[in-house]
Design a protein around this motif. Structure first.
Motif, mmCIF file in Angstrom:
data_model
loop_
_atom_site.group_PDB
_atom_site.id
_atom_site.type_symbol
_atom_site.label_atom_id
_atom_site.label_comp_id
_atom_site.label_asym_id
_atom_site.label_seq_id
_atom_site.Cartn_x
_atom_site.Cartn_y
_atom_site.Cartn_z
ATOM 1 N N ALA A 1 5.934 5.836 8.398
ATOM 2 C CA ALA A 1 5.391 7.197 8.502
ATOM 3 C C ALA A 1 6.435 8.151 7.950
ATOM 4 O O ALA A 1 7.594 8.137 8.391
ATOM 5 N N ASN A 2 6.045 8.937 6.972
ATOM 6 C CA ASN A 2 6.919 9.932 6.355
ATOM 7 C C ASN A 2 8.220 9.332 5.837
ATOM 8 O O ASN A 2 9.296 9.905 6.000
ATOM 9 N N ASP A 3 8.109 8.187 5.218
ATOM 10 C CA ASP A 3 9.245 7.598 4.515
ATOM 11 C C ASP A 3 8.690 6.812 3.334
ATOM 12 O O ASP A 3 8.001 5.815 3.512
ATOM 13 N N LEU A 4 8.983 7.296 2.127
ATOM 14 C CA LEU A 4 8.419 6.709 0.920
ATOM 15 C C LEU A 4 9.486 6.111 0.009
ATOM 16 O O LEU A 4 9.273 5.962 -1.183
ATOM 17 N N ASP A 5 10.618 5.748 0.595
ATOM 18 C CA ASP A 5 11.697 5.131 -0.181
ATOM 19 C C ASP A 5 11.359 3.653 -0.365
ATOM 20 O O ASP A 5 11.652 2.826 0.503
ATOM 21 N N GLY B 1 0.830 -1.206 0.000
ATOM 22 C CA GLY B 1 0.000 0.000 0.000
ATOM 23 C C GLY B 1 0.863 1.254 0.000
ATOM 24 O O GLY B 1 1.971 1.260 0.545
ATOM 25 N N ASN B 2 0.350 2.318 -0.611
ATOM 26 C CA ASN B 2 1.056 3.598 -0.658
ATOM 27 C C ASN B 2 0.010 4.706 -0.664
ATOM 28 O O ASN B 2 -0.727 4.858 -1.630
ATOM 29 N N SER B 3 -0.044 5.464 0.429
ATOM 30 C CA SER B 3 -1.043 6.527 0.521
ATOM 31 C C SER B 3 -0.474 7.876 0.125
ATOM 32 O O SER B 3 -1.195 8.867 0.092
ATOM 33 N N GLY B 4 0.826 7.933 -0.123
ATOM 34 C CA GLY B 4 1.461 9.221 -0.348
ATOM 35 C C GLY B 4 1.990 9.815 0.947
ATOM 36 O O GLY B 4 2.756 10.776 0.931
ATOM 37 N N ALA B 5 1.592 9.238 2.077
ATOM 38 C CA ALA B 5 2.120 9.650 3.375
ATOM 39 C C ALA B 5 2.788 8.481 4.076
ATOM 40 O O ALA B 5 3.425 8.651 5.101
ATOM 41 N N ASN B 6 2.619 7.284 3.534
ATOM 42 C CA ASN B 6 3.248 6.110 4.135
ATOM 43 C C ASN B 6 3.306 4.975 3.120
ATOM 44 O O ASN B 6 2.589 4.976 2.118
ATOM 45 N N LEU B 7 4.157 4.018 3.397
ATOM 46 C CA LEU B 7 4.178 2.744 2.685
ATOM 47 C C LEU B 7 3.702 1.671 3.649
ATOM 48 O O LEU B 7 3.905 1.776 4.861
ATOM 49 N N SER B 8 3.050 0.648 3.134
ATOM 50 C CA SER B 8 2.615 -0.440 4.006
ATOM 51 C C SER B 8 2.706 -1.767 3.254
ATOM 52 O O SER B 8 2.809 -1.794 2.028
ATOM 53 N N TRP B 9 2.645 -2.848 4.012
ATOM 54 C CA TRP B 9 2.808 -4.173 3.435
ATOM 55 C C TRP B 9 2.031 -5.175 4.267
ATOM 56 O O TRP B 9 2.225 -5.281 5.475
ATOM 57 N N LEU B 10 1.126 -5.892 3.622
ATOM 58 C CA LEU B 10 0.368 -6.965 4.267
ATOM 59 C C LEU B 10 0.853 -8.300 3.706
ATOM 60 O O LEU B 10 0.957 -8.468 2.493
ATOM 61 N N LEU B 11 1.134 -9.241 4.598
ATOM 62 C CA LEU B 11 1.519 -10.584 4.194
ATOM 63 C C LEU B 11 0.734 -11.584 5.023
ATOM 64 O O LEU B 11 0.688 -11.500 6.249
ATOM 65 N N MET B 12 0.088 -12.548 4.342
ATOM 66 C CA MET B 12 -0.620 -13.622 5.017
ATOM 67 C C MET B 12 -0.060 -14.931 4.500
ATOM 68 O O MET B 12 -0.172 -15.240 3.316
ATOM 69 N N VAL B 13 0.574 -15.697 5.389
ATOM 70 C CA VAL B 13 1.175 -16.972 4.992
ATOM 71 C C VAL B 13 0.993 -17.963 6.126
ATOM 72 O O VAL B 13 1.309 -17.672 7.279
ATOM 73 N N ASP B 14 0.467 -19.134 5.787
ATOM 74 C CA ASP B 14 0.149 -20.164 6.779
ATOM 75 C C ASP B 14 -0.753 -19.562 7.853
ATOM 76 O O ASP B 14 -1.773 -18.990 7.524
ATOM 77 N N SER B 15 -0.365 -19.632 9.120
ATOM 78 C CA SER B 15 -1.226 -19.121 10.191
ATOM 79 C C SER B 15 -0.835 -17.716 10.632
ATOM 80 O O SER B 15 -1.409 -17.172 11.574
ATOM 81 N N LYS B 16 0.138 -17.103 9.962
ATOM 82 C CA LYS B 16 0.644 -15.790 10.384
ATOM 83 C C LYS B 16 0.197 -14.679 9.437
ATOM 84 O O LYS B 16 0.149 -14.854 8.222
ATOM 85 N N ILE B 17 -0.128 -13.546 10.036
ATOM 86 C CA ILE B 17 -0.431 -12.337 9.269
ATOM 87 C C ILE B 17 0.516 -11.249 9.750
ATOM 88 O O ILE B 17 0.584 -10.951 10.948
ATOM 89 N N VAL B 18 1.243 -10.659 8.815
ATOM 90 C CA VAL B 18 2.237 -9.633 9.112
ATOM 91 C C VAL B 18 1.802 -8.315 8.490
ATOM 92 O O VAL B 18 1.274 -8.294 7.368
ATOM 93 N N TYR B 19 2.016 -7.218 9.213
ATOM 94 C CA TYR B 19 1.740 -5.893 8.658
ATOM 95 C C TYR B 19 2.872 -4.956 9.048
ATOM 96 O O TYR B 19 3.298 -4.926 10.209
#
Length: 331
Positions: free
Chosen positions: A309-313, A287-305
């Motif tokens: 904040a204020n870093d778009l590299d 995800g990229n809102s223009g104010a942050n980057l984000s990442w969702l990962l769902m694998v096996d029984s684990k969900i990672v997020y």
């Protein structure tokens, strides 16, 4: 037949073994957490921006145990701009949960004679899987505040406009389609998306809601000259990291999730489902809102997020994820 109880020596040996295993587990977990904290600290320290922040969390869907970490100008209790990896799975789930027929054409709500071309051949399912051919409004608006008006974004990108391709023929990521889906959902249920979110998740994730611009946002968001709280149904959801992880864990266990991840199209190995994307047997959603980057990962029984904040590299972020995610999965 009578069973002989364990003698005192056997009991002592079991207690010692159990204690040893617990201490090894606790020690390994503590070491992993220390490394994670160090990685987050390095990420913030290396940022060229003012007030950067980084936050990460993981939930074990089998146990419900959550581990979260943060550093810099972001806090675990903040309302995060969850954007697409938050809003779109939730909208898709609500549509299925409320019994809307995803095979229905959208011409009932967006008639062709009012400028919505080929709407009789575009289905709800196409809106949710980015296969409708409707162009994305992002990049077409000159004022970001206009993104808060879902109908305006739809008319900007779709009304009296040509499609990018014939419905169903290809894939084009389109926030427009999800704004349309949100309008249809509210029209058919007679309830707002906020009301529907509350009905489904209040007892699980009470902070999850649509963004009204008045959330407890990370300090790292403030340097931006505008607030991305106005992306309507396509990405306007906020909430804490723990509530987001609980919501996604809940959705992943529902029968609707099987429909969401019954991939509609695969392009270059990348799968497109209903409000969900992935690769192989993993759900992966950047995800990229223009104010942050984000990442969702769902694998096996684990969900990672993971959320900045204020870093778009993005290149730096991807390298960071490669080091961080294996550690989070271990917890």
């Amino acid at each position: 037949m009578e069973k002989h109880p364990l003698n005192i020596t056997d009991m002592k040996q079991q207690i010692i073994l159990t204690t040893l295993l617990i201490s090894i587990f606790i020690g390994a977990k503590a070491q992993t957490e220390t490394v994670i904290d160090s990685l987050l600290k390095q990420y913030v320290f290396s940022s060229a921006n003012q007030n950067p922040g980084i936050l990460a969390g993981v939930i074990d869907c089998n146990t419900g145990i959550i581990n979260t970490f943060s550093n810099g100008a972001i806090d675990k209790g903040n309302d995060l701009r969850l954007v697409c990896p938050g809003s779109k799975p939730a909208i898709s789930y609500l549509i299925l949960k409320n019994g809307l027929n995803i095979q229905s054409a959208i011409d009932k709500w967006f008639p062709p004679d009012q400028g919505y071309k080929m709407s009789g051949k575009i289905t709800f399912k196409m809106l949710l899987s980015n296969t409708s051919g409707i162009n994305d409004y992002v990049g077409l608006l000159f004022n970001c505040k206009e993104a808060g008006n879902a109908q305006f974004t739809i008319d900007t990108a779709y009304k009296n406009k040509e499609l990018a391709f014939n419905p169903g023929d290809s894939v084009l990521y389109s926030n427009t389609g999800f704004n349309m889906a949100g309008i249809i959902l509210e029209t058919e249920t007679g309830k707002t998306v906020d009301e529907l979110l509350s009905e489904q998740f209040k007892g699980i994730s009470p902070s999850i809601r649509m963004d009204d611009g008045n959330g407890n946002y990370p300090k790292g968001y403030t340097p931006w000259p505008y607030h991305y709280s106005l992306s309507s149904y396509s990405g306007g959801m906020i909430g804490t990291i723990e509530d987001y992880l609980r919501m996604m864990a809940y959705i992943s266990k529902q029968p609707e999730f099987k429909i969401m991840t019954d991939w509609v199209k695969a392009v270059n190995g990348w799968n497109h489902g209903l409000g969900i994307e992935g690769e192989g047997n993993k759900v992966i959603y950047p995800g990229n809102s223009g104010a942050n980057l984000s990442w969702l990962l769902m694998v096996d029984s684990k969900i990672v997020y993971v959320h900045t904040a204020n870093d778009l590299d993005n290149e730096k972020f991807q390298g960071f994820l490669g080091n961080l995610i294996p550690l989070l999965i271990k917890l």
